[in-house]
Design an enzyme around this catalytic site. Structure first.
Site, PDB file in Angstrom:
ATOM      1  N   ASP A 323       0.810  -1.218   0.000  1.00 35.06           N
ATOM      2  CA  ASP A 323       0.000   0.000   0.000  1.00 35.06           C
ATOM      3  C   ASP A 323       0.845   1.270   0.000  1.00 35.06           C
ATOM      4  O   ASP A 323       0.310   2.379  -0.064  1.00 35.06           O
ATOM      5  CB  ASP A 323      -0.933   0.005   1.222  1.00 35.06           C
ATOM      6  N   LYS A 350      -5.624  -1.656  -7.460  1.00 35.94           N
ATOM      7  CA  LYS A 350      -5.941  -1.086  -6.145  1.00 35.94           C
ATOM      8  C   LYS A 350      -7.073  -0.056  -6.311  1.00 35.94           C
ATOM      9  O   LYS A 350      -7.789  -0.094  -7.292  1.00 35.94           O
ATOM     10  CB  LYS A 350      -4.678  -0.470  -5.523  1.00 35.94           C
TER      11      LYS A 350
HETATM   12  C1  S3P Z   1      -5.635  -5.429   2.890  1.00 38.62           C
HETATM   13  C2  S3P Z   1      -4.878  -6.188   2.046  1.00 38.62           C
HETATM   14  C3  S3P Z   1      -4.176  -5.644   0.873  1.00 38.62           C
HETATM   15  C4  S3P Z   1      -4.067  -4.136   0.953  1.00 38.62           C
HETATM   16  C5  S3P Z   1      -5.351  -3.494   1.347  1.00 38.62           C
HETATM   17  C6  S3P Z   1      -5.788  -3.980   2.712  1.00 38.62           C
HETATM   18  C7  S3P Z   1      -6.308  -6.087   4.027  1.00 38.62           C
HETATM   19  O1  S3P Z   1      -4.927  -5.956  -0.296  1.00 38.62           O
HETATM   20  O2  S3P Z   1      -3.625  -3.626  -0.281  1.00 38.62           O
HETATM   21  O3  S3P Z   1      -5.233  -2.102   1.374  1.00 38.62           O
HETATM   22  O4  S3P Z   1      -6.782  -5.382   4.947  1.00 38.62           O
HETATM   23  O5  S3P Z   1      -6.367  -7.320   4.034  1.00 38.62           O
HETATM   24  P1  S3P Z   1      -4.714  -7.343  -1.095  1.00 38.62           P
HETATM   25  O6  S3P Z   1      -5.230  -8.427  -0.245  1.00 38.62           O
HETATM   26  O7  S3P Z   1      -5.509  -7.161  -2.351  1.00 38.62           O
HETATM   27  O8  S3P Z   1      -3.246  -7.436  -1.353  1.00 38.62           O
END
Ligand code: S3P
Length: 439
Positions: A323, A350
């Site tokens: 992130d 994203k």
């Molecule tokens: C998150 C996982 C990540 C991250 C998101 C929050 C979470 O996404 O980028 O902002 O809280 O599990 P991904 O699971 O798509 O990598």
């Protein structure tokens, strides 16, 4: 807040506290709503994304008391009290559940809702409706879930609750949202459900499930959960969010003369890629007072202006800083030399396509930047030009470009910045508090 106008105001100095962790706030609401009994959650993040999760459970009959709305609860500690009824005691929502901009709400809730005895519909804003959900639909369907989506796996998701069976899923993508969705569904199965990831994604769900008494096994990249009848309530304090602190860390590093102290920041090793990357770039960020807060590692961070150097970033570090790439691009833009980021294709799905949005925004600042499918190359320069840019509705783009604006010579304008409230209400006030003396 519709637009941010920002200019260099000299060194950033002082002390701030990090806002509560967004990922952990979502999970705390979910697990306490599914537990049997009363959970107390302190330092809950009152930002739009986790509030979507909170409202979703209210829609399903869970009583949630919020200290900001009631007297008698400690509002100082942002306390939330959740009266969980048990894993199988949610009520059918009377309306569609609106997840807003929150991918975590949608993907994790899919796993929970797939196992209920009722049907539900999850939707979201235009950004979320453009994000891929096949990554959770595929494994959940293998478990026996009935999920209909728009087109090829896009929200809204129409979920018909079913009885689920355990699987061991080899995930093609390292994603905490996918892993968590499957583990939450696994709570409802008769037997053990496993997820094997290609890399270790953030592990907040596993830590919290353990704290709730669920049987969790972790072996290298495999996480398993045993199905259960009940999970226990939580009493916890949510640590600060390193992903939010990251904007201040980079601001402190790139603005000459800065010296800031950032208190109460989560330093879970699955999230600290940003600190390792900045360290490799020559940053002075010192961890102090390392401690454990409700099962999560926490530290205070002392940040001092440093002369950064461009580096190559790839592999495991990408996942552990997933992130933080918009703000890392700003750090690279202000660094000496070339930074190359590879293996970061996930950035394209994203809240916005963060590779192309950051490329376009930083190009305007005069930085030489080249985009490719899974990453980008940035040639740092000493003097960033002030620009007017949009946020693409992405909170992390808006805040990153505000930090770039602090380092530029003149006024930068970022438009369409309401999105900052999804993760960090009060961001600008905090930033201003660090440069107030220089006025
Ligand atoms: C998150 C996982 C990540 C991250 C998101 C929050 C979470 O996404 O980028 O902002 O809280 O599990 P991904 O699971 O798509 O990598």
């Amino acid at each position: 807040m519709n637009r941010i106008n920002i200019r260099n105001r000299g060194p950033l100095k002082g002390e701030i506290s990090t806002p509560p962790d967004k990922s952990i706030s979502h999970r705390a609401i979910m697990l306490s709503a599914l537990a049997k009994g009363e959970s107390v959650i302190r330092n809950f993040l009152r930002a739009e994304d986790p509030l979507r999760t909170l409202e979703a459970f209210r829609q399903m009959g869970i009583e949630i008391k919020d200290s900001s709305q009631l007297s008698g609860l400690s509002s100082e500690h942002n306390e939330i009290i959740v009266k969980g009824k048990g894993l199988r005691e949610l009520s059918e929502p009377k309306d569609v559940i609106d997840c807003g901009n929150s991918g975590t709400t949608m993907r994790l809730m899919s796993g929970i809702l797939a196992a209920q005895s009722f049907s539900s519909v999850l939707t979201g804003d235009s950004s979320l409706r453009g994000r891929p959900m096949k990554r959770v639909i595929t494994p959940l369907t293998e478990m026996g879930a009935h999920i209909n989506s728009d087109g090829d796996g896009y929200p809204p998701l129409k979920i018909k609750g079913s009885s689920l069976r355990p699987i061991t899923y080899k995930s093609p993508v390292a994603s905490a949202q996918v892993k968590s969705s499957i583990l939450l569904a696994g709570l409802y199965c008769n037997g053990v459900t496993g997820v094997i990831e290609p890399g270790k994604s953030r592990d907040h769900t596993e830590r919290m499930l353990k704290a709730c008494g669920a049987e969790i096994t972790i072996m290298d990249l495999t996480v398993s959960v045993a199905g259960t009848e009940t999970i226990n309530p939580l009493e916890m304090t949510i640590p600060g969010d390193l992903s939010s602190a990251a904007f201040f860390i980079v601001a402190g590093l790139i603005i000459p003369g800065s010296e800031i102290f950032i208190k109460n920041t989560g330093v879970n090793p699955t999230r600290t890629g940003i600190l390792d990357i900045l360290d490799n770039m020559g940053a002075h960020v010192k961890r102090e007072n390392e401690r454990d807060v409700s099962g999560e590692p926490v530290a205070d961070l002392y940040v001092k202006h440093s002369s950064l150097t461009g580096i190559d970033i790839g592999g495991d570090l990408v996942l552990r800083a997933i992130d933080e790439f918009p703000i890392l691009c700003v750090a690279a833009a202000a660094a000496r030399g070339r930074t190359k980021i590879t293996g970061a294709k996930e950035l394209r799905v994203k809240e916005s396509d963060r590779i192309s949005v950051m490329t376009a925004a930083l190009k305007k600042t005069g930085v030489h930047i080249e985009e490719f499918e899974d990453g980008l190359i940035i040639e740092g320069r000493e003097d960033l030009k002030p620009v007017t840019v949009g946020s693409s509705g992405d909170h992390r783009i808006a805040m990153s470009m505000a930090v770039a604006g602090l380092a530029a010579s003149g006024e930068t304008v970022i438009e369409n910045t309401e999105c900052v409230n999804t993760s960090f209400p009060g961001f600008m006030e905090k930033l201003e508090s660090l440069s107030r003396k220089e006025g």
